[in-house]
Write a protein that holds these residues in place. Structure first.
Motif, PDB file in Angstrom:
ATOM      1  N   THR A 195       0.859  -1.195   0.000  1.00 41.15           N
ATOM      2  CA  THR A 195       0.000   0.000   0.000  1.00 41.15           C
ATOM      3  C   THR A 195       0.892   1.240   0.000  1.00 41.15           C
ATOM      4  O   THR A 195       2.118   1.127  -0.171  1.00 41.15           O
ATOM      5  N   LYS A 196       0.317   2.398   0.152  1.00 37.25           N
ATOM      6  CA  LYS A 196       1.094   3.634   0.096  1.00 37.25           C
ATOM      7  C   LYS A 196       1.978   3.780   1.350  1.00 37.25           C
ATOM      8  O   LYS A 196       1.614   3.220   2.379  1.00 37.25           O
ATOM      9  N   PRO A 197       3.097   4.429   1.327  1.00 38.60           N
ATOM     10  CA  PRO A 197       3.657   5.176   0.190  1.00 38.60           C
ATOM     11  C   PRO A 197       4.380   4.257  -0.814  1.00 38.60           C
ATOM     12  O   PRO A 197       4.741   3.134  -0.476  1.00 38.60           O
ATOM     13  N   ARG A 201      11.587   3.705   3.180  1.00 43.31           N
ATOM     14  CA  ARG A 201      12.899   3.263   3.688  1.00 43.31           C
ATOM     15  C   ARG A 201      13.729   2.587   2.602  1.00 43.31           C
ATOM     16  O   ARG A 201      14.351   1.545   2.813  1.00 43.31           O
ATOM     17  N   GLY A 202      13.658   3.176   1.426  1.00 42.48           N
ATOM     18  CA  GLY A 202      14.480   2.675   0.327  1.00 42.48           C
ATOM     19  C   GLY A 202      13.887   1.470  -0.396  1.00 42.48           C
ATOM     20  O   GLY A 202      14.482   0.967  -1.345  1.00 42.48           O
ATOM     21  N   HIS A 203      12.733   1.024   0.014  1.00 38.71           N
ATOM     22  CA  HIS A 203      12.067  -0.107  -0.660  1.00 38.71           C
ATOM     23  C   HIS A 203      10.901   0.433  -1.482  1.00 38.71           C
ATOM     24  O   HIS A 203      10.068   1.172  -0.957  1.00 38.71           O
ATOM     25  N   GLU A 204      10.866   0.025  -2.752  1.00 36.18           N
ATOM     26  CA  GLU A 204       9.811   0.527  -3.635  1.00 36.18           C
ATOM     27  C   GLU A 204       8.758  -0.528  -3.901  1.00 36.18           C
ATOM     28  O   GLU A 204       9.065  -1.731  -3.941  1.00 36.18           O
TER      29      GLU A 204
END
Ligand code: ADE
Length: 267
Positions: A195-197, A201-204
């Motif tokens: 879910t968002k965002p 912490r550097g994980h997409e």
């Protein structure tokens, strides 16, 4: 659905007042009652257990309180049309036990079709076998195990089983569509969810899930589900019909290093 639970620790079942099960109770979808086994004892000490015949450690639950409890909750006398005096079919008796049939999502679906479940929570070394043998002359009895480990008693197993069963009852889950996509619904584990965002912490979040392309998203989820299942649960993967795996499924598995034996390929 009507549910009765018999236990020497009724307080253990207090979480059944919470969340969606509590709501199902409040709106009448679930008629659930928890009973104290000791209310069917007749001695001053309210005894429910004794030493095992044949010796060995621990205590066994005596048959008399259980016999009276089951008589009260599943009356032996039936009306001419085969129903109990309150107009219900005889309950299905479920006895949590590490020696029982493994509890699965398939069993949860089966139990969700019953009108009346009666749970007998054993403690100590279990319930005198004659209670189950006698009950089986009057109703369907299923010993059910949560897994290959031993709990102190059946209460936690009842919480688990009831949570799995009640969420399948019509109207209990806000979004019934999620039942169709969740882990175990089709013999596969579910793909990971985000879910968002979009970045944290550097994980997409994988780009495909943000693409809006529903075809690609469905394909990605199926690929993830297949690879997760084969790596985490080879037993579940082995139980899949190879004919249910199409060319794209096989390609996804192949990319992850798993070759599916040749066989019928789904279109
Ligand atoms: N009671 C004790 N251990 C159990 C288990 N593994 N499953 C269900 N009931 C239990």
């Amino acid at each position: 659905m009507r549910v009765d639970v018999v236990s020497i620790f009724p307080e253990y079942l207090a979480p059944l007042d919470l969340s969606l099960i509590g709501k199902a109770r409040a709106n009448g979808t679930l008629r659930l009652a928890v009973h104290d086994l000791r209310s069917w004892t007749h001695d001053v000490h309210r005894t429910v257990d004794d030493t095992p015949y044949g010796g060995g450690p621990g205590m066994v639950m005596r048959p008399e309180p259980w016999g009276d409890a089951l008589d009260a909750l599943a009356p032996p006398e039936l009306t001419p049309d085969g129903l109990t005096p309150d107009g219900l079919a005889r309950p299905r008796l479920l006895v949590p036990s590490p020696a029982g049939e493994p509890f699965t999502q398939a069993m949860a679906h089966e139990l969700a079709t019953e009108s009346h479940l009666l749970f007998a929570c054993g403690r100590y070394e279990g319930i005198d076998q004659r209670v189950l043998d006698h009950a089986a002359t009057r109703m369907r009895v299923t010993e059910v195990s949560l897994g290959d480990y031993v709990l102190f008693g059946g209460e936690v197993a009842v919480l688990v089983i009831l949570e799995a069963v009640t969420r399948l009852l019509p109207g209990v889950l806000g979004n019934a569509g999620s039942l169709d996509e969740e882990s175990h619904a089709h013999g596969l584990l579910e793909a990971p969810m985000y879910t968002k965002p979009a970045a944290w912490r550097g994980h997409e979040v994988p780009e495909v899930l943000r693409s809006g392309d529903h075809g690609r998203i469905a394909r990605w989820r199926r690929d993830e589900a297949l690879v997760r299942t084969v790596t985490r649960r080879p037993d579940m993967f082995a139980a899949l019909d190879p004919a249910s795996l199409d060319k794209r499924d096989r390609a996804a598995l192949d990319r992850a290093g798993f070759q599916v034996p040749p066989g019928d390929v789904a279109k």
